[in-house]
Design a protein around this motif. Structure first.
Motif, mmCIF file in Angstrom:
data_model
loop_
_atom_site.group_PDB
_atom_site.id
_atom_site.type_symbol
_atom_site.label_atom_id
_atom_site.label_comp_id
_atom_site.label_asym_id
_atom_site.label_seq_id
_atom_site.Cartn_x
_atom_site.Cartn_y
_atom_site.Cartn_z
ATOM 1 N N PRO A 1 0.874 -1.300 0.057
ATOM 2 C CA PRO A 1 -0.026 -0.020 -0.004
ATOM 3 C C PRO A 1 0.805 1.229 -0.165
ATOM 4 O O PRO A 1 0.461 2.396 -0.664
ATOM 5 N N ASP A 2 1.928 1.101 0.482
ATOM 6 C CA ASP A 2 3.033 2.214 0.658
ATOM 7 C C ASP A 2 3.440 2.566 -0.663
ATOM 8 O O ASP A 2 3.518 3.726 -1.242
ATOM 9 N N TRP A 3 3.799 1.627 -1.645
ATOM 10 C CA TRP A 3 4.177 1.679 -2.942
ATOM 11 C C TRP A 3 2.928 2.313 -3.589
ATOM 12 O O TRP A 3 3.423 3.224 -4.713
ATOM 13 N N GLU B 1 6.022 -6.802 -0.441
ATOM 14 C CA GLU B 1 5.762 -6.084 0.993
ATOM 15 C C GLU B 1 6.661 -5.029 0.931
ATOM 16 O O GLU B 1 6.184 -3.886 1.552
ATOM 17 N N ALA B 2 7.937 -5.031 0.769
ATOM 18 C CA ALA B 2 8.878 -4.036 0.928
ATOM 19 C C ALA B 2 8.956 -3.049 0.010
ATOM 20 O O ALA B 2 9.540 -2.141 0.042
ATOM 21 N N GLY B 3 7.924 -2.977 -0.981
ATOM 22 C CA GLY B 3 7.740 -2.063 -1.892
ATOM 23 C C GLY B 3 8.642 -1.615 -3.020
ATOM 24 O O GLY B 3 8.823 -0.965 -3.751
ATOM 25 N N GLN B 4 9.066 -3.350 -3.627
ATOM 26 C CA GLN B 4 9.828 -3.341 -4.694
ATOM 27 C C GLN B 4 9.371 -3.513 -6.077
ATOM 28 O O GLN B 4 9.841 -3.302 -6.949
ATOM 29 N N GLY B 5 8.025 -3.561 -6.131
ATOM 30 C CA GLY B 5 7.203 -3.469 -7.320
ATOM 31 C C GLY B 5 5.865 -4.402 -7.263
ATOM 32 O O GLY B 5 5.381 -4.576 -6.087
ATOM 33 N N LEU B 6 5.511 -4.692 -8.337
ATOM 34 C CA LEU B 6 4.158 -5.668 -8.447
ATOM 35 C C LEU B 6 4.603 -7.050 -8.369
ATOM 36 O O LEU B 6 5.676 -7.592 -9.308
ATOM 37 N N VAL C 1 -1.969 -5.188 -0.933
ATOM 38 C CA VAL C 1 -3.038 -5.012 -1.615
ATOM 39 C C VAL C 1 -3.163 -5.652 -2.989
ATOM 40 O O VAL C 1 -2.191 -5.722 -3.674
ATOM 41 N N GLN C 2 -4.439 -6.205 -3.153
ATOM 42 C CA GLN C 2 -4.857 -6.825 -4.409
ATOM 43 C C GLN C 2 -5.240 -5.756 -5.607
ATOM 44 O O GLN C 2 -5.941 -5.194 -5.212
#
Length: 307
Positions: A170-172, A231-236, A254-255
């Motif tokens: 969600p942060d990403w 989770e770490a915001g590295q991409g999809l 998040v889906q």
């Protein structure tokens, strides 16, 4: 020096010493009195000592016999306990199941209690490994394998296909990223499993033309690592819904699009050709197939079903 003594003669000595009678010992051993006398003579000849003296009331242990009789009696009692232990082990029904760690942790192990309740007499041993085991050499009874179902020389039954969904942190997503259609995913970093095939298949299933960007990005050997990277915001990441349900429920993922699609690879129940004739194997296979029938609610579909 006495190197070895005949076991039968020692056993006969213990019985005669306990009962003080050749006849009673013969009845306990289910042999003739002559056979008992012969074994006692054999033992005394081998050790060069008298073990019994004759009295009107029967036989009595000599000093030498009295010193060793308790030790031999205890030894034979321990041997009996050991044999009983082997009988218990022989009677116990055990089953070794091999599967990949992610499937074991997320699907099989949480359900295994239901199998134990139904079959409390069967002990299940789960081996979690990504290696393709040799079922005969490695003594594996049932393998739950992830692949295309091509396992020559083995009995193969389709089990289920994991449903893939695109997820992100969600942060990403809060950085202003907009995803309205499947093709929008190509504009952002994609995270892959080791095969790098799922994004291309997922996009094609939703009408997106072949694009080289679908194969770019970091790849991970394990689905759980793939989830951690997302989770770490590295991409999809395109992951089996079953594996990411906890993270989605907790808000860590998040889906991003409601576009599930069954994976190209599926799970199969694999056994040796004649294994289903064994009650333990048949019981486990029937149970795991029943569990798979409820997979629609948990993000896993019977093989062959497609949206």
């Amino acid at each position: 020096m006495i190197r070895s003594l005949p076991l039968l003669a020692l056993r006969t000595f213990v019985e005669v010493g306990q009962r003080g009678s050749i006849k009673s010992a013969a009845q306990a051993l289910s042999v003739t009195s002559g056979a008992v006398s012969q074994q006692i003579r054999l033992l005394e000849d081998r050790i060069g000592l008298a073990l019994f003296t004759r009295h009107r009331s029967g036989l009595r242990l000599t000093e030498a016999g009295a010193r060793v009789h308790p030790l031999l009696l205890q030894a034979f009692e321990q041997m009996q306990v050991a044999l009983q232990t082997l009988e218990v082990i022989k009677a116990r029904q055990t089953l070794t199941v091999s599967t990949v760690a992610t499937f074991a942790a997320s699907w099989l192990v949480p359900r295994l209690g239901r199998f134990n309740q139904r079959h409390p007499d069967i002990e299940v041993r789960v081996e979690a490994t990504s290696a393709v085991v040799d079922m005969r050499r490695d003594h594996v009874d049932v393998a739950l394998r992830h692949g295309l179902g091509d396992y020559p020389g083995l009995h193969v039954m389709p089990l289920m296909a994991p449903v893939l969904v695109p997820v992100a942190s969600p942060d990403w997503l809060a950085k202003g990223i907009e995803l309205r259609e499947p093709e929008d995913c190509l504009c952002y970093p994609l995270l892959h499993d080791s095969d790098r095939a799922d994004w291309s298949l997922w996009l094609a299933a939703h009408g997106v033309a072949q694009d080289p960007r679908a194969e770019r990005g970091t790849a991970f050997e394990d689905d759980f690592l793939l989830i951690r990277a997302a989770e770490a915001g590295q991409g999809l990441a395109l992951v089996p819904l079953q594996y990411a349900q906890e993270e989605i429920a907790a808000g860590r993922l998040v889906q991003v699009l409601d576009k599930p699609w069954p994976a190209r690879f599926a799970y199969y129940v694999v056994t040796q050709p004649q294994a289903l004739q064994r009650d333990t194997v048949r019981a486990f296979v029937e149970w795991v197939m029943e569990e798979a029938q409820g997979g629609v609610d948990s993000g896993l579909y019977p093989v062959g079903e497609r949206e």
